[in-house]
Design a protein around this motif. Structure first.
Motif, PDB file in Angstrom:
ATOM      1  N   GLY A 195      23.822  61.701  43.953  1.00 29.02           N
ATOM      2  CA  GLY A 195      23.569  60.021  43.583  1.00 29.02           C
ATOM      3  C   GLY A 195      22.131  59.537  44.410  1.00 29.02           C
ATOM      4  O   GLY A 195      21.025  60.928  44.118  1.00 29.02           O
ATOM      5  N   GLU A 196      22.605  59.059  44.968  1.00 32.34           N
ATOM      6  CA  GLU A 196      21.221  58.529  45.351  1.00 32.34           C
ATOM      7  C   GLU A 196      20.398  58.960  46.367  1.00 32.34           C
ATOM      8  O   GLU A 196      19.351  58.868  47.099  1.00 32.34           O
ATOM      9  CB  GLU A 196      20.917  56.664  45.263  1.00 32.34           C
ATOM     10  CG  GLU A 196      20.731  55.935  44.197  1.00 32.34           C
ATOM     11  CD  GLU A 196      19.453  56.246  43.738  1.00 32.34           C
ATOM     12  OE1 GLU A 196      18.685  56.096  44.354  1.00 32.34           O
ATOM     13  OE2 GLU A 196      19.355  56.338  42.625  1.00 32.34           O
ATOM     14  N   ARG A 197      21.809  59.117  47.457  1.00 34.02           N
ATOM     15  CA  ARG A 197      22.142  60.113  48.611  1.00 34.02           C
ATOM     16  C   ARG A 197      21.226  61.275  48.055  1.00 34.02           C
ATOM     17  O   ARG A 197      21.269  61.765  49.511  1.00 34.02           O
ATOM     18  CB  ARG A 197      23.277  60.157  49.636  1.00 34.02           C
ATOM     19  CG  ARG A 197      23.792  58.299  49.574  1.00 34.02           C
ATOM     20  CD  ARG A 197      25.119  58.980  50.212  1.00 34.02           C
ATOM     21  NE  ARG A 197      25.849  57.580  49.738  1.00 34.02           N
ATOM     22  CZ  ARG A 197      25.611  56.640  51.568  1.00 34.02           C
ATOM     23  NH1 ARG A 197      24.859  56.977  52.634  1.00 34.02           N
ATOM     24  NH2 ARG A 197      25.986  55.378  51.640  1.00 34.02           N
ATOM     25  N   GLY A 198      20.740  61.990  47.371  1.00 33.61           N
ATOM     26  CA  GLY A 198      20.148  63.125  47.277  1.00 33.61           C
ATOM     27  C   GLY A 198      19.127  63.048  47.534  1.00 33.61           C
ATOM     28  O   GLY A 198      18.125  63.867  46.938  1.00 33.61           O
ATOM     29  N   LYS A 199      18.196  62.245  46.598  1.00 34.66           N
ATOM     30  CA  LYS A 199      17.102  61.248  46.548  1.00 34.66           C
ATOM     31  C   LYS A 199      16.348  61.191  48.306  1.00 34.66           C
ATOM     32  O   LYS A 199      16.649  61.185  49.330  1.00 34.66           O
ATOM     33  CB  LYS A 199      16.415  59.959  46.085  1.00 34.66           C
ATOM     34  CG  LYS A 199      16.811  60.203  45.043  1.00 34.66           C
ATOM     35  CD  LYS A 199      16.331  58.744  44.684  1.00 34.66           C
ATOM     36  CE  LYS A 199      17.336  58.602  42.485  1.00 34.66           C
ATOM     37  NZ  LYS A 199      16.476  57.901  42.020  1.00 34.66           N
TER      38      LYS A 199
END
Length: 193
Positions: free
Chosen positions: A162-166
């Protein structure tokens, strides 16, 4: 009445401060809350639902290690697009391979890096975030679509985390890569203690 409430509060506070088990249970509850706060889903279950099989991390082929941890950061060695049969996607993107094939090669490399992270920390739910990606594309001097290729890696990281993968990223061209692999990708990951 106020004195009874006051006395009750003192007794409770005294119990918590004097009872090591109560403190330990409070710390465990805090720890469990932090554990649950990273993701609203189980990362490893999501990977499985995506139809991704995380292989065993491959052994280094020279005098290096797959991962080096410094504090809460893990620096992963460069990996390439390894297929299930142990071979690699090879060739120059833009001449031997299409951009779409390069994108797929980068996605396969993401799976290899997930294997390296899992081998290092045991559970992918402990990934705080993907911090930095350095994507290298085996391409000729006229090739200009390096970001489109490395998106195969980045898109999978976001799909999984999710956002932590950006992440921050470089997508660059190389005149050659080891064994003529199509891409090589290094990663920096922040993890939980």
């Amino acid at each position: 009445m106020k004195s009874n409430v006051y006395l009750f509060c003192i007794l409770i506070l005294g119990f918590v401060s004097c009872n090591p088990n109560a403190k330990e249970k409070a710390n465990e509850a805090d720890s469990a809350a932090v554990q649950q706060a990273l993701y609203p889903y189980d990362v490893e279950k999501k990977i499985s639902e995506l139809g991704i099989n995380i292989p065993e991390a491959g052994a280094p082929v020279a005098n290096y290690v797959n991962a080096v941890r410094s504090g809460n950061l893990i620096f992963l060695a460069g990996k390439g697009p390894k297929l299930a049969d142990g071979t690699y996607i090879t060739g120059k993107v833009g001449s031997d391979l299409t951009i779409e094939e390069g994108y797929e090669a980068a996605s396969l490399t993401a799976i290899q890096q997930l294997a390296s992270i899992k081998a290092e920390i045991g559970n992918l739910n402990n990934v705080v975030r993907i911090v930095k990606v350095h994507g290298m594309v085996n391409a000729g001097p006229d090739f200009k679509d390096h970001p489109s290729v490395i998106n195969g890696f980045s898109d999978l990281m976001v799909e999984v985390f999710g956002e932590r993968g950006k992440h921050a990223r470089a997508a660059v061209g190389m005149g050659s890569l080891p064994s003529n692999i199509a891409v090589e990708i290094e990663v920096v990951v922040e993890v939980r203690d």
